[in-house]
Design a protein around this motif. Sequence first.
Motif, mmCIF file in Angstrom:
data_model
loop_
_atom_site.group_PDB
_atom_site.id
_atom_site.type_symbol
_atom_site.label_atom_id
_atom_site.label_comp_id
_atom_site.label_asym_id
_atom_site.label_seq_id
_atom_site.Cartn_x
_atom_site.Cartn_y
_atom_site.Cartn_z
ATOM 1 N N ASN A 12 0.643 -1.240 -0.061
ATOM 2 C CA ASN A 12 0.040 -0.025 -0.100
ATOM 3 C C ASN A 12 0.863 1.352 -0.124
ATOM 4 O O ASN A 12 0.330 2.350 -0.498
ATOM 5 N N SER A 13 2.185 1.058 0.559
ATOM 6 C CA SER A 13 3.086 2.523 0.557
ATOM 7 C C SER A 13 3.307 2.620 -0.953
ATOM 8 O O SER A 13 3.422 3.704 -1.699
ATOM 9 N N PHE A 65 8.664 6.523 2.717
ATOM 10 C CA PHE A 65 9.065 6.547 1.231
ATOM 11 C C PHE A 65 7.676 7.140 0.803
ATOM 12 O O PHE A 65 7.685 7.963 -0.110
ATOM 13 N N ALA A 66 6.440 7.214 1.312
ATOM 14 C CA ALA A 66 5.107 7.501 0.585
ATOM 15 C C ALA A 66 4.787 8.767 1.557
ATOM 16 O O ALA A 66 3.354 9.079 1.298
ATOM 17 N N ASN A 67 5.439 9.187 2.465
ATOM 18 C CA ASN A 67 5.000 10.468 3.075
ATOM 19 C C ASN A 67 3.698 10.244 4.145
ATOM 20 O O ASN A 67 2.890 11.063 4.422
ATOM 21 N N ILE A 68 3.682 8.936 4.559
ATOM 22 C CA ILE A 68 2.378 8.354 5.126
ATOM 23 C C ILE A 68 2.580 9.028 6.699
ATOM 24 O O ILE A 68 1.499 9.302 7.486
ATOM 25 N N PRO A 69 3.619 8.470 7.484
ATOM 26 C CA PRO A 69 3.580 8.816 8.960
ATOM 27 C C PRO A 69 3.716 10.387 9.253
ATOM 28 O O PRO A 69 4.133 11.305 8.307
ATOM 29 N N ASN A 70 3.007 10.749 10.320
ATOM 30 C CA ASN A 70 3.318 12.036 11.023
ATOM 31 C C ASN A 70 4.558 12.060 11.771
ATOM 32 O O ASN A 70 5.467 11.014 11.573
ATOM 33 N N LEU A 85 14.567 -2.721 -1.048
ATOM 34 C CA LEU A 85 14.073 -1.999 0.230
ATOM 35 C C LEU A 85 14.838 -0.982 0.778
ATOM 36 O O LEU A 85 14.492 -0.142 1.242
ATOM 37 N N ASN A 86 16.362 -1.330 0.693
ATOM 38 C CA ASN A 86 17.130 -0.298 1.065
ATOM 39 C C ASN A 86 17.091 1.170 0.068
ATOM 40 O O ASN A 86 17.069 2.285 1.024
ATOM 41 N N TRP A 87 16.985 1.027 -0.995
ATOM 42 C CA TRP A 87 16.490 2.197 -1.796
ATOM 43 C C TRP A 87 15.420 2.764 -1.443
ATOM 44 O O TRP A 87 15.664 4.195 -1.292
ATOM 45 N N ILE A 88 14.309 2.239 -1.080
ATOM 46 C CA ILE A 88 12.936 2.615 -0.697
ATOM 47 C C ILE A 88 13.272 3.407 0.694
ATOM 48 O O ILE A 88 12.758 4.444 0.937
#
Length: 433
Positions: free
Chosen positions: A240-241, A313-318, A365-368
């Motif tokens: 989902n990210s 990576f997807a700006n999801i967390p505050n 995953l490291n790149w992400i």
Amino acid sequence: MKDLQNKAIEVLNNNWKDGFSVPCANLYPFQWFWDSGFIAIGFAHFDMPKAEKEIETLLDSQWNNGFLPHIIFHTDTDTYFPGPDFHRSDLSSQSSKKHKSTGMTQPPVTGFVLQDMYRISTDKKATLKFIESVIDKVYFNHEYFYNNRDPKNEGLAYIYHNWESGTDNSPIWDDIWQTMNPPKYTFERRDTTHVDASQRPSNREYDHYLYIIDIAKEHHYKDAKIAELSPFLVQDPLFNSMLIKSNQSLIDLYQLIGGHDDKISQLQNWQGKAIKSFNDKLFDKELGVYVHYDLRNEKPLRYISSSSFSPLFANIPNKEQAVSLVNVMMEKFGNDNQYLCASFDPTSERFNPKKYWRGPVWVNLNWILYYGLKNYGYLDIAKRVKADTIEIIEKAGFYEYFDSRKEVYKNGTAGYGGNDFSWSAALLIDLLQ
Ligand code: DGY
């Protein structure tokens, strides 16, 4: 560093098969969805026509309902199991008549890959023209997810198979295997003729993988039936990210192209709902990280993996959630004896540093995580992820996955799975810029 970069270019050119790339020779002889996306980012740095062709070929496999398959079987080789005769995409009335494929998908990276190609391009006008020629197919793919993979209308897409997650044999799935008792299949593994069996999933795990596909096939890959019957139905934070990051990229790219207001506003609607549900449902306050949710058995799967940090990576967390993610990452995954970032919690008894997605470090995953950490201003840790990635490749080679324990690099092999692996080369090229 120039040598390493040249070697990476050589790996990518060798894995190019006239229109698409194989993830690596022998072990993976076809085109894989999320591999192609990461590979295009590498090619964009030195051969934009190949990057564009890679994406065009991938999107050419799109089904009538917008679905994109996880493997496109461009050749008839029988060196891979399970191949086209097992997956039988022809059973679906929606499938492409042109290409044989699987009936499952992989993390939807294509949106942000197009934006990365634009970032890298030295001829932005030409690249935007290319993007304009393919972007509606990517939008259609997102529409597919929200219309068919979100039965409760939460803004979160489910996956129905562990191979859809990309993190194929993660210990997280063990909890789901415990709810199932599939028949024992008779089949000939091909992967373990190329790679040591101790680095690959077990035969019993393959029984589960095949059984879920058989259920989907029995119902001609109809999403509604799969949602009703699949024993594996999961909302995955990594998957989902990728979708949320790609939504944002599509919004940005449509804005650059101009017009398309209806699509932009639809993407913004999906995005608003998705980010809220993601934080409400997948953030585990006690663990301080994002976790998977088992939609079939209605319970969170409370394990920490590299997927737990991918929402950065997807700006999801505050801000507060980001602090918590970074603290957990450094405490459990980041001590001085380890390279960042193991794919599964190194302090868990399910951790296995050699076995595929049960512990090894993966370059994608490291790149992400590198871009995610940078995005939130954690520049020092981002730098360490980048330096660690370069160091493991320098020391071990362009492997598929790597041991996270530093001590292992002193005395023997620390790179596992396939060698000359395309996305390890492609993303290294991007990190070296
Ligand atoms: C494999 O064959 O292990 C692949 O990763 C499935 O996508």
